[in-house]
Design a protein around this motif. Structure first.
Motif, PDB file in Angstrom:
ATOM      1  N   LEU A 169       0.853  -1.177   0.000  1.00 19.42           N
ATOM      2  CA  LEU A 169       0.000   0.000   0.000  1.00 19.42           C
ATOM      3  C   LEU A 169       0.890   1.228   0.000  1.00 19.42           C
ATOM      4  CD1 LEU A 169      -2.627  -1.156   2.654  1.00 19.42           C
ATOM      5  CD2 LEU A 169      -2.818  -1.252   0.162  1.00 19.42           C
ATOM      6  N   GLY A 170       0.614   2.125  -0.921  1.00 18.52           N
ATOM      7  CA  GLY A 170       1.420   3.324  -1.041  1.00 18.52           C
ATOM      8  C   GLY A 170       0.788   4.513  -0.362  1.00 18.52           C
ATOM      9  N   VAL A 171       1.484   5.629  -0.407  1.00 17.98           N
ATOM     10  CA  VAL A 171       1.019   6.866   0.225  1.00 17.98           C
ATOM     11  C   VAL A 171      -0.343   7.271  -0.339  1.00 17.98           C
ATOM     12  CG1 VAL A 171       1.536   9.327   0.515  1.00 17.98           C
ATOM     13  CG2 VAL A 171       3.355   7.638   0.707  1.00 17.98           C
ATOM     14  N   ASN A 172      -0.554   7.065  -1.629  1.00 17.83           N
ATOM     15  CA  ASN A 172      -1.825   7.442  -2.255  1.00 17.83           C
ATOM     16  C   ASN A 172      -3.002   6.621  -1.730  1.00 17.83           C
ATOM     17  OD1 ASN A 172      -0.492   9.337  -3.808  1.00 17.83           O
ATOM     18  ND2 ASN A 172      -0.245   7.965  -5.532  1.00 17.83           N
ATOM     19  N   ASP A 173      -2.721   5.461  -1.150  1.00 19.01           N
ATOM     20  CA  ASP A 173      -3.773   4.607  -0.597  1.00 19.01           C
ATOM     21  C   ASP A 173      -4.199   5.032   0.804  1.00 19.01           C
ATOM     22  OD1 ASP A 173      -3.757   2.838  -2.841  1.00 19.01           O
ATOM     23  OD2 ASP A 173      -1.953   1.888  -2.019  1.00 19.01           O
ATOM     24  N   LEU A 174      -3.413   5.868   1.436  1.00 20.47           N
ATOM     25  CA  LEU A 174      -3.635   6.205   2.840  1.00 20.47           C
ATOM     26  C   LEU A 174      -4.595   7.382   2.994  1.00 20.47           C
ATOM     27  CD1 LEU A 174       0.036   5.817   4.108  1.00 20.47           C
ATOM     28  CD2 LEU A 174      -1.749   4.095   3.845  1.00 20.47           C
ATOM     29  N   THR A 175      -5.824   7.171   2.534  1.00 21.92           N
ATOM     30  CA  THR A 175      -6.859   8.192   2.673  1.00 21.92           C
ATOM     31  C   THR A 175      -7.926   7.687   3.639  1.00 21.92           C
ATOM     32  OG1 THR A 175      -8.166   7.323   0.839  1.00 21.92           O
ATOM     33  CG2 THR A 175      -6.480   8.964   0.295  1.00 21.92           C
ATOM     34  N   PRO A 176      -8.574   8.585   4.346  1.00 17.09           N
ATOM     35  CA  PRO A 176      -9.629   8.153   5.274  1.00 17.09           C
ATOM     36  C   PRO A 176     -10.718   7.323   4.586  1.00 17.09           C
ATOM     37  CG  PRO A 176      -9.089  10.447   5.662  1.00 17.09           C
ATOM     38  CD  PRO A 176      -8.340  10.028   4.427  1.00 17.09           C
ATOM     39  N   GLU A 177     -11.029   7.664   3.346  1.00 17.75           N
ATOM     40  CA  GLU A 177     -12.070   6.941   2.619  1.00 17.75           C
ATOM     41  C   GLU A 177     -11.741   5.454   2.489  1.00 17.75           C
ATOM     42  OE1 GLU A 177     -10.491   9.711   1.184  1.00 17.75           O
ATOM     43  OE2 GLU A 177     -12.018  11.088   1.935  1.00 17.75           O
ATOM     44  N   ASN A 178     -10.468   5.122   2.362  1.00 22.08           N
ATOM     45  CA  ASN A 178     -10.056   3.721   2.198  1.00 22.08           C
ATOM     46  C   ASN A 178     -10.119   2.923   3.495  1.00 22.08           C
ATOM     47  OD1 ASN A 178      -9.591   3.880  -0.548  1.00 22.08           O
ATOM     48  ND2 ASN A 178      -7.434   4.383  -0.315  1.00 22.08           N
ATOM     49  N   PHE A 179     -10.296   3.589   4.621  1.00 14.21           N
ATOM     50  CA  PHE A 179     -10.278   2.903   5.916  1.00 14.21           C
ATOM     51  C   PHE A 179     -11.515   3.194   6.769  1.00 14.21           C
ATOM     52  CE2 PHE A 179      -5.946   3.129   4.469  1.00 14.21           C
ATOM     53  CZ  PHE A 179      -5.481   1.850   4.724  1.00 14.21           C
ATOM     54  N   ALA A 189     -14.713  -0.730   2.539  1.00 10.77           N
ATOM     55  CA  ALA A 189     -13.697   0.107   1.895  1.00 10.77           C
ATOM     56  C   ALA A 189     -12.325  -0.550   1.977  1.00 10.77           C
ATOM     57  CB  ALA A 189     -13.670   1.486   2.536  1.00 10.77           C
ATOM     58  N   ILE A 190     -12.018  -1.175   3.104  1.00 11.75           N
ATOM     59  CA  ILE A 190     -10.729  -1.857   3.261  1.00 11.75           C
ATOM     60  C   ILE A 190     -10.666  -3.071   2.336  1.00 11.75           C
ATOM     61  CG2 ILE A 190      -9.195  -3.070   4.858  1.00 11.75           C
ATOM     62  CD1 ILE A 190     -10.380  -1.247   7.096  1.00 11.75           C
ATOM     63  N   VAL A 191     -11.765  -3.818   2.231  1.00  9.11           N
ATOM     64  CA  VAL A 191     -11.810  -4.969   1.313  1.00  9.11           C
ATOM     65  C   VAL A 191     -11.519  -4.492  -0.105  1.00  9.11           C
ATOM     66  CG1 VAL A 191     -13.351  -6.670   0.236  1.00  9.11           C
ATOM     67  CG2 VAL A 191     -13.343  -6.403   2.723  1.00  9.11           C
ATOM     68  N   GLU A 192     -12.171  -3.427  -0.522  1.00  9.89           N
ATOM     69  CA  GLU A 192     -11.968  -2.883  -1.875  1.00  9.89           C
ATOM     70  C   GLU A 192     -10.522  -2.458  -2.078  1.00  9.89           C
ATOM     71  OE1 GLU A 192     -13.619   0.732  -4.678  1.00  9.89           O
ATOM     72  OE2 GLU A 192     -14.944  -0.086  -3.118  1.00  9.89           O
ATOM     73  N   ILE A 207      -7.827  -3.640  -0.576  1.00  4.50           N
ATOM     74  CA  ILE A 207      -6.969  -4.829  -0.686  1.00  4.50           C
ATOM     75  C   ILE A 207      -7.175  -5.498  -2.034  1.00  4.50           C
ATOM     76  CG2 ILE A 207      -6.483  -7.114   0.287  1.00  4.50           C
ATOM     77  CD1 ILE A 207      -5.514  -4.705   1.984  1.00  4.50           C
ATOM     78  N   GLU A 208      -8.430  -5.623  -2.476  1.00  2.00           N
ATOM     79  CA  GLU A 208      -8.696  -6.256  -3.768  1.00  2.00           C
ATOM     80  C   GLU A 208      -8.012  -5.482  -4.894  1.00  2.00           C
ATOM     81  OE1 GLU A 208     -12.977  -6.478  -3.843  1.00  2.00           O
ATOM     82  OE2 GLU A 208     -12.969  -8.454  -2.882  1.00  2.00           O
ATOM     83  N   ASN A 209      -8.058  -4.149  -4.844  1.00  2.00           N
ATOM     84  CA  ASN A 209      -7.396  -3.341  -5.865  1.00  2.00           C
ATOM     85  C   ASN A 209      -5.888  -3.505  -5.799  1.00  2.00           C
ATOM     86  OD1 ASN A 209      -9.828  -2.364  -6.858  1.00  2.00           O
ATOM     87  ND2 ASN A 209      -9.794  -0.539  -5.581  1.00  2.00           N
ATOM     88  N   ALA A 210      -5.339  -3.617  -4.611  1.00  2.00           N
ATOM     89  CA  ALA A 210      -3.894  -3.788  -4.439  1.00  2.00           C
ATOM     90  C   ALA A 210      -3.427  -5.165  -4.939  1.00  2.00           C
ATOM     91  CB  ALA A 210      -3.496  -3.591  -2.982  1.00  2.00           C
ATOM     92  N   GLN A 211      -4.324  -6.133  -4.915  1.00  2.00           N
ATOM     93  CA  GLN A 211      -3.964  -7.486  -5.358  1.00  2.00           C
ATOM     94  C   GLN A 211      -3.997  -7.623  -6.886  1.00  2.00           C
ATOM     95  OE1 GLN A 211      -6.789  -9.763  -3.038  1.00  2.00           O
ATOM     96  NE2 GLN A 211      -5.207 -10.357  -1.573  1.00  2.00           N
ATOM     97  N   ASP A 212      -4.678  -6.695  -7.549  1.00  2.00           N
ATOM     98  CA  ASP A 212      -4.775  -6.763  -9.020  1.00  2.00           C
ATOM     99  C   ASP A 212      -3.481  -6.383  -9.692  1.00  2.00           C
ATOM    100  OD1 ASP A 212      -7.350  -7.603  -8.829  1.00  2.00           O
ATOM    101  OD2 ASP A 212      -8.226  -5.627  -9.152  1.00  2.00           O
TER     102      ASP A 212
END
Length: 75
Positions: free
Chosen positions: A50-60, A65-68, A70-75
């Motif tokens: 997970l990069g800096v761009n992933d560290l937004t409140p919306e993602n957590f 949102a966390i599942v989404e 992780i799924e995007n990071a796995q692609d």
């Protein structure tokens, strides 16, 4: 994956209903130090980066949102 994420959240911040919570960050249920621990556990458990761009409140803000994230990071 969803159950493992809930397990990680409960280990780091026990006593919350993460299954139904939709504002984990906005409601102050977990703070910035907790987020660092969550990110570390997620990267290790799901073998993702997970990069800096992933560290937004919306993602957590919710388990969904966390599942989404992780799924995007796995692609």
């Amino acid at each position: 994956m969803r159950e493992k994420i809930i397990e990680i959240l409960n280990e780091i911040c026990p006593g919350n209903d993460f299954e139904n919570e939709t504002a984990i960050i906005d409601d102050g249920i977990i703070d910035s130090l907790d987020i660092v621990a969550v990110i570390s556990e997620l990267m290790e458990e799901f073998d993702v980066q997970l990069g800096v761009n992933d560290l937004t409140p919306e993602n957590f803000n919710s388990v969904d949102a966390i599942v989404e994230l992780i799924e995007n990071a796995q692609d």
